[in-house]
Write a protein that holds these residues in place. Structure first.
Motif, mmCIF file in Angstrom:
data_model
loop_
_atom_site.group_PDB
_atom_site.id
_atom_site.type_symbol
_atom_site.label_atom_id
_atom_site.label_comp_id
_atom_site.label_asym_id
_atom_site.label_seq_id
_atom_site.Cartn_x
_atom_site.Cartn_y
_atom_site.Cartn_z
ATOM 1 N N ARG A 130 0.834 -1.199 0.000
ATOM 2 C CA ARG A 130 0.000 0.000 0.000
ATOM 3 C C ARG A 130 0.877 1.261 0.000
ATOM 4 O O ARG A 130 0.635 2.209 -0.766
ATOM 5 N N ASP A 131 1.919 1.272 0.829
ATOM 6 C CA ASP A 131 2.759 2.458 0.964
ATOM 7 C C ASP A 131 3.498 2.788 -0.333
ATOM 8 O O ASP A 131 3.533 3.942 -0.764
ATOM 9 N N VAL A 132 4.111 1.790 -0.944
ATOM 10 C CA VAL A 132 4.959 2.053 -2.102
ATOM 11 C C VAL A 132 4.138 2.256 -3.374
ATOM 12 O O VAL A 132 4.595 2.881 -4.331
ATOM 13 N N GLN A 133 2.901 1.756 -3.368
ATOM 14 C CA GLN A 133 2.071 1.837 -4.562
ATOM 15 C C GLN A 133 1.213 3.091 -4.587
ATOM 16 O O GLN A 133 1.108 3.762 -5.624
ATOM 17 N N THR A 134 0.618 3.449 -3.446
ATOM 18 C CA THR A 134 -0.327 4.569 -3.431
ATOM 19 C C THR A 134 -0.083 5.554 -2.294
ATOM 20 O O THR A 134 -0.925 6.410 -2.035
ATOM 21 N N GLY A 135 1.056 5.441 -1.610
ATOM 22 C CA GLY A 135 1.441 6.480 -0.665
ATOM 23 C C GLY A 135 1.189 6.147 0.789
ATOM 24 O O GLY A 135 0.372 5.290 1.133
ATOM 25 N N ILE A 136 1.915 6.862 1.632
ATOM 26 C CA ILE A 136 1.832 6.676 3.080
ATOM 27 C C ILE A 136 0.675 7.470 3.667
ATOM 28 O O ILE A 136 0.023 7.054 4.622
ATOM 29 N N LEU A 137 0.430 8.656 3.099
ATOM 30 C CA LEU A 137 -0.510 9.610 3.684
ATOM 31 C C LEU A 137 -1.862 9.590 2.971
ATOM 32 O O LEU A 137 -1.952 9.189 1.804
ATOM 33 N N VAL A 138 -2.881 10.064 3.658
ATOM 34 C CA VAL A 138 -4.177 10.343 3.039
ATOM 35 C C VAL A 138 -4.175 11.835 2.705
ATOM 36 O O VAL A 138 -4.160 12.681 3.602
ATOM 37 N N HIS A 147 -7.738 17.348 -3.245
ATOM 38 C CA HIS A 147 -8.890 16.471 -3.492
ATOM 39 C C HIS A 147 -8.450 15.361 -4.456
ATOM 40 O O HIS A 147 -8.928 15.281 -5.587
ATOM 41 N N ARG A 148 -7.531 14.553 -3.994
ATOM 42 C CA ARG A 148 -6.946 13.531 -4.843
ATOM 43 C C ARG A 148 -7.597 12.189 -4.544
ATOM 44 O O ARG A 148 -7.595 11.732 -3.400
ATOM 45 N N GLN A 149 -8.171 11.550 -5.544
ATOM 46 C CA GLN A 149 -8.768 10.223 -5.391
ATOM 47 C C GLN A 149 -7.670 9.184 -5.597
ATOM 48 O O GLN A 149 -7.366 8.787 -6.718
ATOM 49 N N VAL A 150 -7.070 8.774 -4.511
ATOM 50 C CA VAL A 150 -5.933 7.857 -4.573
ATOM 51 C C VAL A 150 -6.415 6.486 -5.041
ATOM 52 O O VAL A 150 -7.412 5.962 -4.524
ATOM 53 N N PRO A 151 -5.743 5.875 -6.009
ATOM 54 C CA PRO A 151 -6.207 4.594 -6.568
ATOM 55 C C PRO A 151 -5.776 3.395 -5.713
ATOM 56 O O PRO A 151 -4.972 2.560 -6.117
ATOM 57 N N TYR A 152 -6.353 3.300 -4.510
ATOM 58 C CA TYR A 152 -6.002 2.193 -3.627
ATOM 59 C C TYR A 152 -6.377 0.852 -4.253
ATOM 60 O O TYR A 152 -7.438 0.709 -4.858
ATOM 61 N N ARG A 153 -5.517 -0.145 -4.073
ATOM 62 C CA ARG A 153 -5.796 -1.502 -4.538
ATOM 63 C C ARG A 153 -6.331 -2.334 -3.379
ATOM 64 O O ARG A 153 -5.946 -2.139 -2.229
ATOM 65 N N ALA A 154 -7.185 -3.285 -3.668
ATOM 66 C CA ALA A 154 -7.750 -4.152 -2.639
ATOM 67 C C ALA A 154 -6.648 -5.021 -2.038
ATOM 68 O O ALA A 154 -5.872 -5.647 -2.768
ATOM 69 N N SER A 173 7.042 -4.348 -9.432
ATOM 70 C CA SER A 173 5.949 -3.712 -10.180
ATOM 71 C C SER A 173 5.088 -2.806 -9.313
ATOM 72 O O SER A 173 4.251 -2.068 -9.842
ATOM 73 N N LEU A 174 5.254 -2.835 -8.006
ATOM 74 C CA LEU A 174 4.364 -2.086 -7.118
ATOM 75 C C LEU A 174 4.552 -0.566 -7.200
ATOM 76 O O LEU A 174 3.552 0.164 -7.266
ATOM 77 N N PRO A 175 5.771 -0.026 -7.169
ATOM 78 C CA PRO A 175 5.899 1.437 -7.216
ATOM 79 C C PRO A 175 5.394 1.979 -8.553
ATOM 80 O O PRO A 175 5.262 1.235 -9.533
ATOM 81 N N PRO A 176 5.097 3.282 -8.619
ATOM 82 C CA PRO A 176 4.698 3.873 -9.899
ATOM 83 C C PRO A 176 5.735 3.565 -10.985
ATOM 84 O O PRO A 176 6.943 3.644 -10.735
ATOM 85 N N MET A 285 7.752 12.319 -4.719
ATOM 86 C CA MET A 285 7.567 10.876 -4.903
ATOM 87 C C MET A 285 6.277 10.402 -4.230
ATOM 88 O O MET A 285 5.550 9.569 -4.781
ATOM 89 N N GLU A 286 5.990 10.926 -3.047
ATOM 90 C CA GLU A 286 4.717 10.590 -2.391
ATOM 91 C C GLU A 286 3.546 11.066 -3.248
ATOM 92 O O GLU A 286 2.559 10.336 -3.444
ATOM 93 N N ARG A 287 3.644 12.269 -3.781
ATOM 94 C CA ARG A 287 2.578 12.793 -4.647
ATOM 95 C C ARG A 287 2.422 11.933 -5.903
ATOM 96 O O ARG A 287 1.306 11.734 -6.396
ATOM 97 N N GLU A 288 3.528 11.431 -6.436
ATOM 98 C CA GLU A 288 3.460 10.588 -7.623
ATOM 99 C C GLU A 288 2.729 9.279 -7.296
ATOM 100 O O GLU A 288 2.005 8.744 -8.138
ATOM 101 N N ARG A 289 2.895 8.791 -6.071
ATOM 102 C CA ARG A 289 2.173 7.571 -5.678
ATOM 103 C C ARG A 289 0.675 7.838 -5.575
ATOM 104 O O ARG A 289 -0.138 6.953 -5.855
ATOM 105 N N TRP A 290 0.298 9.048 -5.150
ATOM 106 C CA TRP A 290 -1.135 9.367 -5.045
ATOM 107 C C TRP A 290 -1.836 9.342 -6.399
ATOM 108 O O TRP A 290 -3.055 9.185 -6.471
ATOM 109 N N ILE A 291 -1.076 9.550 -7.465
ATOM 110 C CA ILE A 291 -1.687 9.652 -8.799
ATOM 111 C C ILE A 291 -1.228 8.481 -9.669
ATOM 112 O O ILE A 291 -1.107 8.594 -10.883
ATOM 113 N N ASN A 292 -1.010 7.336 -9.019
ATOM 114 C CA ASN A 292 -0.452 6.153 -9.675
ATOM 115 C C ASN A 292 -1.512 5.422 -10.488
ATOM 116 O O ASN A 292 -1.972 4.343 -10.123
ATOM 117 N N ARG A 293 -1.894 6.038 -11.578
ATOM 118 C CA ARG A 293 -2.852 5.455 -12.526
ATOM 119 C C ARG A 293 -2.594 6.114 -13.877
ATOM 120 O O ARG A 293 -1.935 7.160 -13.953
#
Length: 538
Positions: A130-138, A147-154, A173-176, A285-293
């Motif tokens: 979760r951390d490396v793919q879509t970030g540590i923070l909300v 107002h970033r809709q983070v693409p969390y994976r199940a 493959s997990l990081p952006p 890098m954290e911001r890049e994870r928030w928009i990892n789509r």
């Protein structure tokens, strides 16, 4: 007898009791398949009990482990390797301490202890993923204007996919996978080595240095520019043409006015430390994870700190223009979000937002009913209101009953075209009659919308896939003077982002000022989670 459903109150505790029953009594039942319910599996079931995803995952495997046997060695090694490199991604390395985990695994001698370690490894795997793919923070918890809709994976599908994949390849493959993330990470590691070597050297004194100057401050500037890569090796002690050109290159890479003079603003940026720049890169890098789509093969990229709006086609910038963003006031800052541009309006009317009507125009109308006469006042049914027949002093911000509109014109606040991606923030891109603001270094003056310096050319580029002569088409509509909506044949994603550190495919790293202080807040939040700035020796 028909099949019965389990009662709604059936809990995992009942399931554990059932496991114990099976372990104790079914070994003597020759007609029932012998269940390999071991102490290890009981420990796994108990350790996973408070995590619904891990319970579901292990239950489907009959509580068999994925880390604990000899055949799981490659999976364990891949995970430990990923954990050891967590700091390279700007993650809190202590959260997944590979050495401590190895020691814990080696010390687990009983099946019960091994079962608990098994589940802890899975829990940390999911945390890392979760951390490396879509970030540590909300994002919205750090700043309400993100107002970033983070693409969390199940989580469940993540660990299920992992056990069916090559473990090392899956973790890689997990990081952006974006080129931007790769370049940011490379730059981060280079800067960490530079920090270990002492950084960029002594800071530069004085308030202003320019052509013809000489002395210790010029030498300090020279040395710092050399270390930063903007100036080749030279022994000059005078602010000559070489230093002048290096300062221009530095200014260009930092979004400053390019005049070749090291004034207070330029020196302030020159004197920023390697550690400060590393913080900006880590936040990026954290911001890049928030928009990892996927961002869209064609998309609009508005970097608020860079005061630019760009059209990007297949990762290549095909158009760029200067922009003005919201002023640094709590109710005027430009938010961050992504949406889809659907149409443009040529010769737009400006429907004045209620906040502007009541805060800015109502006081003027109370002083003089004929003020702001470029605006038409209308009632709830759209009828024009006679200003001289209204006592505006009887109204307040809460009960003002009228709307205001500015009809199409060259003096319209929106200029002659606006670009719409309908959103709840009422933010869009548009032209403006206030062209002088685009010549300024810092351009935060609007009420939140994004003003464009070259809106016509921006429109031509957007229209180019759908009309053979985009300029001719646009200008013909403009000449009518009538409001006209033009739909985009293929809607274009729009991303309003905020990057104080970003890369280029070629050329130096780019840094910008933290206009709204957002990246400072993000860094503070990352630090609270355990992210640190490292100095890494070569």
């Amino acid at each position: 007898m028909g099949q019965r459903c389990l009662p709604r109150q059936f809990s995992f505790g009942y399931f554990l009791a059932f496991l114990t029953f099976v372990l104790t009594f079914t070994v003597s039942a020759p007609r029932v398949a012998q269940a390999q319910v071991t102490e290890f599996r009981q420990a796994v079931a108990q350790a996973a009990a408070r995590d619904d995803d891990l319970v579901a995952f292990y239950r489907a495997r009959n509580f068999e482990g994925i880390w604990s046997s000899n055949r799981d060695r490659a999976r364990r090694n891949a995970l430990m390797t990923a954990f050891a490199a967590a700091g390279d991604h700007g993650l809190p390395a202590d959260r997944y301490d590979a050495d401590a985990l190895m020691a814990q695994m080696q010390a687990a001698n009983t099946p019960a202890e091994q079962g608990r370690v098994e589940v802890e490894l899975s829990r940390l795997f999911l945390q890392y993923a979760r951390d490396v793919q879509t970030g540590i923070l909300v994002p919205s918890r750090v700043d309400g204007n993100i107002h970033r809709q983070v693409p969390y994976r199940a989580r469940l599908s993540t660990i299920q996919a992992f056990v069916q994949s090559n473990p090392a390849a899956f973790l890689r493959s997990l990081p952006p996978q974006s080129p931007e993330y790769t370049r940011l990470m490379r730059q981060k590691m280079e800067m960490e080595r530079l920090l270990a070597e002492g950084g960029w050297g002594p800071t530069v004194g004085g308030n202003k240095l320019e052509r013809g100057n000489s002395g210790a401050n010029v030498v300090a500037l020279r040395n710092r520019l050399i270390t930063m890569g903007f100036l080749g090796r030279t022994n000059t002690q005078t602010y000559d043409d070489e230093i002048f050109g290096a300062v221009q290159r530095f200014q260009q890479a930092h979004g400053l006015a390019i005049d070749g003079t090291a004034g207070p603003g330029t020196l302030r940026e020159v004197n920023r430390s390697v550690a400060e720049r590393l913080r900006s890169i880590t936040v990026a890098m954290e911001r890049e994870r928030w928009i990892n789509r996927p961002r869209g093969q064609r998309h609009v990229w508005v970097n608020l700190t860079d005061f630019t709006a760009k059209i990007i086609d297949n990762d290549t910038v095909t158009f760029s223009t200067r922009s003005v963003i919201g002023a640094n006031q709590h109710d005027r800052v430009s938010p961050e979000f992504s949406d889809v541009m659907e149409f443009m309006v040529i010769n737009p009317s400006w429907y004045v937002p209620r906040s502007i009507i009541t805060k800015e125009y109502l006081p003027q109308l109370q002083e003089n009913p004929n003020s702001v006469n470029q605006l038409i006042i209308t009632d709830a049914r759209g009828r024009v209101v006679d200003r001289n027949a209204v006592d505006f002093t009887q109204y307040t911000q809460s009960n003002f009953p009228y709307s205001m509109r500015q009809p199409p014109s060259r003096g319209n606040a929106l200029g002659l075209v606006k670009f719409m991606f309908p959103n709840r923030h009422n933010i869009y891109l548009h032209d403006t009659p206030a062209k002088s603001l685009f010549g300024r270094e810092t351009r935060a003056y609007s009420h939140g919308c994004i003003r464009l310096a070259d809106p016509f050319d921006f429109a031509y580029e957007l229209l180019s896939p759908q009309v053979s002569d985009p300029e001719g088409f646009f200008q013909a509509e403009l000449r009518t003077g009538r409001e006209r909506r033009v739909d985009l044949a293929s809607p274009v994603p729009v991303h309003l982002v905020y990057r104080t550190a970003f890369t280029q495919a070629e050329g130096p790293m780019q840094y910008r000022r933290d206009v709204y202080g957002r990246d400072g807040r993000i860094w503070n939040a990352l630090a609270r989670e355990g992210v640190v700035i490292r100095a890494v020796g070569g």
